[in-house]
Design a protein around this motif. Sequence first.
Motif, short mmCIF file in Angstrom:
data_model
loop_
_atom_site.label_atom_id
_atom_site.label_comp_id
_atom_site.label_asym_id
_atom_site.label_seq_id
_atom_site.Cartn_x
_atom_site.Cartn_y
_atom_site.Cartn_z
N THR A 55 1.11 -16.24 -13.84
CA THR A 55 2.01 -15.19 -13.36
C THR A 55 1.30 -13.84 -13.40
OG1 THR A 55 3.98 -16.36 -14.10
CG2 THR A 55 4.19 -13.99 -13.77
N ALA A 56 0.60 -13.57 -14.49
CA ALA A 56 -0.08 -12.28 -14.64
C ALA A 56 -1.18 -12.10 -13.60
CB ALA A 56 -0.65 -12.16 -16.05
N THR A 57 -1.77 -13.21 -13.16
CA THR A 57 -2.83 -13.14 -12.15
C THR A 57 -2.35 -12.47 -10.86
OG1 THR A 57 -3.97 -15.08 -13.00
CG2 THR A 57 -4.36 -14.54 -10.70
N ILE A 58 -1.09 -12.71 -10.49
CA ILE A 58 -0.54 -12.09 -9.28
C ILE A 58 -0.51 -10.57 -9.43
CG2 ILE A 58 1.55 -11.89 -7.85
CD1 ILE A 58 0.02 -14.42 -7.43
N LEU A 59 -0.27 -10.09 -10.64
CA LEU A 59 -0.19 -8.64 -10.89
C LEU A 59 -1.56 -7.99 -10.95
CD1 LEU A 59 2.51 -8.70 -13.72
CD2 LEU A 59 2.90 -8.37 -11.27
N THR A 60 -2.59 -8.76 -11.32
CA THR A 60 -3.90 -8.16 -11.58
C THR A 60 -4.95 -8.56 -10.55
OG1 THR A 60 -4.46 -10.00 -13.09
CG2 THR A 60 -3.42 -8.03 -14.05
N PRO B 80 -4.61 -6.22 -6.00
CA PRO B 80 -5.23 -5.32 -5.03
C PRO B 80 -5.02 -5.75 -3.58
CG PRO B 80 -6.71 -5.64 -6.87
CD PRO B 80 -5.57 -6.60 -7.06
N GLY B 81 -5.17 -7.05 -3.31
CA GLY B 81 -4.96 -7.54 -1.95
C GLY B 81 -3.51 -7.46 -1.53
N LEU B 82 -2.60 -7.79 -2.46
CA LEU B 82 -1.17 -7.74 -2.14
C LEU B 82 -0.72 -6.30 -1.91
CD1 LEU B 82 0.09 -10.37 -4.73
CD2 LEU B 82 -0.07 -10.66 -2.25
N LEU B 83 -1.19 -5.39 -2.77
CA LEU B 83 -0.82 -3.98 -2.58
C LEU B 83 -1.38 -3.44 -1.26
CD1 LEU B 83 -1.32 -2.58 -6.19
CD2 LEU B 83 0.85 -2.84 -4.97
N ALA B 84 -2.61 -3.87 -0.92
CA ALA B 84 -3.19 -3.43 0.35
C ALA B 84 -2.35 -3.95 1.52
CB ALA B 84 -4.63 -3.93 0.46
N GLY B 85 -1.87 -5.20 1.39
CA GLY B 85 -1.02 -5.75 2.45
C GLY B 85 0.29 -5.00 2.59
N ILE B 86 0.89 -4.64 1.46
CA ILE B 86 2.14 -3.87 1.47
C ILE B 86 1.91 -2.49 2.10
CG2 ILE B 86 3.84 -2.70 0.00
CD1 ILE B 86 3.46 -5.09 -1.97
N MET B 87 0.82 -1.85 1.71
CA MET B 87 0.53 -0.51 2.24
C MET B 87 0.20 -0.55 3.73
SD MET B 87 1.10 1.64 -0.12
CE MET B 87 2.40 0.52 -0.65
N GLU B 88 -0.43 -1.64 4.17
CA GLU B 88 -0.73 -1.77 5.60
C GLU B 88 0.57 -1.88 6.40
OE1 GLU B 88 -2.99 -2.23 9.19
OE2 GLU B 88 -3.34 -1.30 7.23
N SER B 89 1.52 -2.67 5.90
CA SER B 89 2.82 -2.77 6.57
C SER B 89 3.55 -1.43 6.57
CB SER B 89 3.69 -3.82 5.87
OG SER B 89 3.15 -5.11 6.05
N PHE B 90 3.44 -0.71 5.47
CA PHE B 90 4.05 0.62 5.33
C PHE B 90 3.47 1.57 6.39
CE2 PHE B 90 5.42 3.64 1.61
CZ PHE B 90 6.39 4.22 2.42
N ALA B 91 2.14 1.57 6.51
CA ALA B 91 1.47 2.46 7.46
C ALA B 91 1.83 2.09 8.90
CB ALA B 91 -0.04 2.37 7.27
N GLN B 92 1.86 0.81 9.20
CA GLN B 92 2.16 0.40 10.58
C GLN B 92 3.61 0.70 10.95
OE1 GLN B 92 0.61 -3.16 12.19
NE2 GLN B 92 -1.25 -3.13 10.96
N ALA B 93 4.50 0.60 9.98
CA ALA B 93 5.90 0.96 10.25
C ALA B 93 6.03 2.45 10.57
CB ALA B 93 6.77 0.61 9.05
#
Length: 277
Positions: free
Chosen positions: A161-166, A170-183
């Motif tokens: 579980t902790a692996t997803i956070l650490t 970085p990849g998940l946060l980048a994916g979220i931010m990319e969706s944020f920017a494109q929106a």
Amino acid sequence: MKIGIIGLGSMGQMLVTAFCKSKAVSPKDLLVYNRTREKADRMQETYGVTVASSAEEVGHSADLLFVCTKPLDLLPLVKELSLPSQVHLVSVAAGVSIEDLEAVHTGPVSKVIPTITSQELRGVSLYTCSSRLTGEQQKQFASLLSSIGTAQEVSEQEIETATILTSSGPGLLAGIMESFAQAAVRKSPGLSLDTARKMLVETMLGTAQLLQSEQLGFDQLIERVATKGGITEEGLRVLEKRLPAGFDELFDMTESKHALLKERVKQQAANNQEKGD
């Protein structure tokens, strides 16, 4: 202390970069091996590390050995190496347990889930150790990991579980931010995607620094930003409708992927045992 690294994929290269950048390890005490010599030579040219001619050379020369191979390649390799019992074996592979490692090595073993951000000497390295480590070995190991970011000891039950956070974070946060920017660009086409991305990167950096420097919880920062009836408060209500279910699905998917990988590792070990018999 001699440190060996077998396998120079993204995590192996990151460890070389981080250890050299932090100066926690002298390059002359860092011995590396990769099946494709080109990657090892590049590390030597960049950092001055020692390149071994074989995995056996690394395994029999190191005091602390990081094996950075794919999960299904790790146990057969370690078994083939027949490491000296004093070598501290460290796996970075998901799905391979401490018990699995102890079955192929008689000495101390640990498991580490690194993060790509450690090359910037930030981020969290998750680790768990076997009972074979002495108190001094565990202290030295934690100190080494702390030199490239934050070392966080977790149980094997928590590490997935902790692996997803650490590590995945970085990849998940980048994916979220990319969706944020494109929106944002879809809403205001005059705003370039590159500009939106740069705004979000700077916002993430500033947010992380503020949280850390003032020791704020996420809820405390929200209180500062989200005024009663304001845009941020309403925006959070929108996210609260969508995000929890998505994150729950993410963790459920991770659990099933880990379970499948562990089953494959166990089956591989069982098949090898039958061949040995």
